[in-house]
Design a protein around this motif. Structure first.
Motif, PDB file in Angstrom:
ATOM      1  N   HIS A  85     -57.463  79.772  60.979  1.00  0.00           N
ATOM      2  CA  HIS A  85     -56.319  78.235  60.762  1.00  0.00           C
ATOM      3  C   HIS A  85     -54.961  78.456  60.440  1.00  0.00           C
ATOM      4  N   THR A  86     -54.395  77.402  60.607  1.00  0.00           N
ATOM      5  CA  THR A  86     -52.934  77.245  60.440  1.00  0.00           C
ATOM      6  C   THR A  86     -53.034  77.050  58.856  1.00  0.00           C
ATOM      7  N   THR A  87     -53.585  76.970  58.085  1.00  0.00           N
ATOM      8  CA  THR A  87     -53.224  76.397  56.497  1.00  0.00           C
ATOM      9  C   THR A  87     -54.246  77.630  55.656  1.00  0.00           C
ATOM     10  N   ALA A  88     -54.747  78.660  56.513  1.00  0.00           N
ATOM     11  CA  ALA A  88     -54.068  79.399  55.388  1.00  0.00           C
ATOM     12  C   ALA A  88     -54.636  80.557  55.901  1.00  0.00           C
ATOM     13  N   ALA A  89     -53.772  81.711  55.496  1.00  0.00           N
ATOM     14  CA  ALA A  89     -53.042  83.064  55.456  1.00  0.00           C
ATOM     15  C   ALA A  89     -54.607  84.236  55.189  1.00  0.00           C
ATOM     16  N   VAL A  90     -54.391  85.592  55.620  1.00  0.00           N
ATOM     17  CA  VAL A  90     -54.058  86.585  55.424  1.00  0.00           C
ATOM     18  C   VAL A  90     -53.010  88.062  54.671  1.00  0.00           C
ATOM     19  N   ARG A  91     -53.235  88.290  53.984  1.00  0.00           N
ATOM     20  CA  ARG A  91     -52.225  88.664  53.876  1.00  0.00           C
ATOM     21  C   ARG A  91     -52.743  90.481  52.880  1.00  0.00           C
ATOM     22  N   ILE A  92     -51.996  91.365  52.274  1.00  0.00           N
ATOM     23  CA  ILE A  92     -52.470  92.537  51.136  1.00  0.00           C
ATOM     24  C   ILE A  92     -51.630  92.438  50.329  1.00  0.00           C
ATOM     25  N   ASN A  93     -51.944  92.456  49.015  1.00  0.00           N
ATOM     26  CA  ASN A  93     -51.176  92.424  47.612  1.00  0.00           C
ATOM     27  C   ASN A  93     -52.554  92.461  46.575  1.00  0.00           C
ATOM     28  N   GLU A  94     -51.650  92.660  45.105  1.00  0.00           N
ATOM     29  CA  GLU A  94     -52.458  93.029  44.257  1.00  0.00           C
ATOM     30  C   GLU A  94     -53.315  91.912  43.449  1.00  0.00           C
ATOM     31  N   ASN A  95     -54.743  92.369  43.205  1.00  0.00           N
ATOM     32  CA  ASN A  95     -55.051  91.335  42.839  1.00  0.00           C
ATOM     33  C   ASN A  95     -55.332  91.165  41.474  1.00  0.00           C
ATOM     34  N   GLU A  96     -54.251  90.377  40.599  1.00  0.00           N
ATOM     35  CA  GLU A  96     -53.899  90.365  38.941  1.00  0.00           C
ATOM     36  C   GLU A  96     -53.801  88.972  38.702  1.00  0.00           C
ATOM     37  N   THR A  97     -54.196  88.868  38.009  1.00  0.00           N
ATOM     38  CA  THR A  97     -54.257  87.152  37.444  1.00  0.00           C
ATOM     39  C   THR A  97     -52.534  86.707  37.524  1.00  0.00           C
ATOM     40  N   CYS A  98     -51.739  87.253  37.036  1.00  0.00           N
ATOM     41  CA  CYS A  98     -50.695  86.702  36.273  1.00  0.00           C
ATOM     42  C   CYS A  98     -50.183  86.697  37.412  1.00  0.00           C
ATOM     43  N   LEU A  99     -49.772  88.041  38.435  1.00  0.00           N
ATOM     44  CA  LEU A  99     -49.570  87.885  39.685  1.00  0.00           C
ATOM     45  C   LEU A  99     -49.780  86.922  41.202  1.00  0.00           C
ATOM     46  N   LYS A 100     -50.562  86.609  40.377  1.00  0.00           N
ATOM     47  CA  LYS A 100     -51.173  85.471  41.422  1.00  0.00           C
ATOM     48  C   LYS A 100     -51.217  84.011  41.120  1.00  0.00           C
ATOM     49  N   ARG A 101     -50.695  84.124  40.152  1.00  0.00           N
ATOM     50  CA  ARG A 101     -50.143  82.921  39.211  1.00  0.00           C
ATOM     51  C   ARG A 101     -48.893  82.587  39.724  1.00  0.00           C
ATOM     52  N   ASP A 102     -48.049  84.112  39.078  1.00  0.00           N
ATOM     53  CA  ASP A 102     -46.799  84.185  39.698  1.00  0.00           C
ATOM     54  C   ASP A 102     -46.404  83.902  41.343  1.00  0.00           C
ATOM     55  N   MET A 103     -47.479  84.231  42.342  1.00  0.00           N
ATOM     56  CA  MET A 103     -47.179  83.963  43.820  1.00  0.00           C
ATOM     57  C   MET A 103     -47.654  82.721  44.182  1.00  0.00           C
ATOM     58  N   ALA A 104     -48.088  81.881  43.408  1.00  0.00           N
ATOM     59  CA  ALA A 104     -48.046  80.553  43.392  1.00  0.00           C
ATOM     60  C   ALA A 104     -47.220  79.535  43.417  1.00  0.00           C
ATOM     61  N   LYS A 105     -46.561  79.688  41.893  1.00  0.00           N
ATOM     62  CA  LYS A 105     -45.553  79.842  41.625  1.00  0.00           C
ATOM     63  C   LYS A 105     -44.076  79.117  42.930  1.00  0.00           C
ATOM     64  N   VAL A 106     -44.232  80.638  43.199  1.00  0.00           N
ATOM     65  CA  VAL A 106     -43.986  81.408  44.409  1.00  0.00           C
ATOM     66  C   VAL A 106     -44.037  80.149  45.492  1.00  0.00           C
ATOM     67  N   LEU A 107     -44.637  80.211  45.738  1.00  0.00           N
ATOM     68  CA  LEU A 107     -44.935  79.364  47.237  1.00  0.00           C
ATOM     69  C   LEU A 107     -44.278  77.836  47.277  1.00  0.00           C
ATOM     70  N   GLU A 108     -45.124  77.319  45.852  1.00  0.00           N
ATOM     71  CA  GLU A 108     -44.710  75.644  45.637  1.00  0.00           C
ATOM     72  C   GLU A 108     -43.032  75.511  45.706  1.00  0.00           C
ATOM     73  N   ARG A 109     -42.537  76.457  45.340  1.00  0.00           N
ATOM     74  CA  ARG A 109     -40.593  76.755  45.104  1.00  0.00           C
ATOM     75  C   ARG A 109     -40.470  76.410  46.702  1.00  0.00           C
ATOM     76  N   ILE A 110     -41.384  77.974  47.745  1.00  0.00           N
ATOM     77  CA  ILE A 110     -40.594  77.936  49.243  1.00  0.00           C
ATOM     78  C   ILE A 110     -41.030  76.534  50.069  1.00  0.00           C
TER      79      ILE A 110
END
Length: 181
Positions: free
Chosen positions: A79-104
């Motif tokens: 899909h062109t709107t779903a990515a595959v990435r490796i990262n850490e499965n940690e709740t606060c980090l996922k919220r941080d990453m969501a905020k970064v994506l929204e800023r980008i």
């Protein structure tokens, strides 16, 4: 088997079969004819954007069934709107990453892709206004390649494989292809 021992296993160099010199005084060994390729899809439903879906266990199951000892696994979003990435499965980090994506690429910005008065290509009846998701995907990528040693993914201690939904809740497919001996 602990992680340190797993990485001690020597891997033989794989090469093409043309017998060309590799520049270090040795001729590479041809790829063994016993190499196999196994492909399988993971089907799932996401819950919205962003959604960080940990698919590591499913990828490991596919690897186990493939019975490949050494090689690599490619995990690819179809899909062109779903990515595959490796990262850490940690709740606060996922919220941080969501905020970064929204800023980008903020959803509320103007995207020509969303302007159906000017856009004429690849339109469907239920067209999504998801220009932001395509822009983020361009930066994140569609796949990850993970080395396989001793029948195991060589992920680090905290590394997990994610399908990251960048658009809306929907059915998604991830192709896993395992190559090796």
């Amino acid at each position: 088997m602990d992680e340190a021992k797993l990485l001690e296993v020597p891997l033989e160099r794989l090469s093409d079969t043309n017998g060309s010199h590799n520049g270090n005084g040795h001729y590479p060994r041809p790829l063994t004819t016993g190499a196999r390729v196994v492909s399988e899809s993971i089907h799932l439903r996401t819950s919205g954007s962003p959604d960080f879906v940990d698919i590591t266990d499913q990828v490991e199951d596919i690897l186990r069934k493939a019975a490949i000892t050494n090689g690599f696994a490619v995990v690819f979003s179809r899909h062109t709107t779903a990515a595959v990435r490796i990262n850490e499965n940690e709740t606060c980090l996922k919220r941080d990453m969501a905020k970064v994506l929204e800023r980008i690429a903020p959803c509320e910005e103007y995207y020509e892709h969303n302007d159906l008065d000017i856009r004429t290509e690849n339109l469907t009846e239920d067209e999504d206004l998801n220009g932001h998701a395509h822009c983020i995907h361009m930066l994140m990528g569609a796949s990850e390649s993970i080395p396989v040693v001793n029948g195991r993914l060589t992920l680090g201690r905290w590394q997990r494989i994610f399908l990251i939904e960048l658009d809306k809740a929907r059915e998604r497919e991830v192709l896993v292809q395992v190559l090796g001996l």
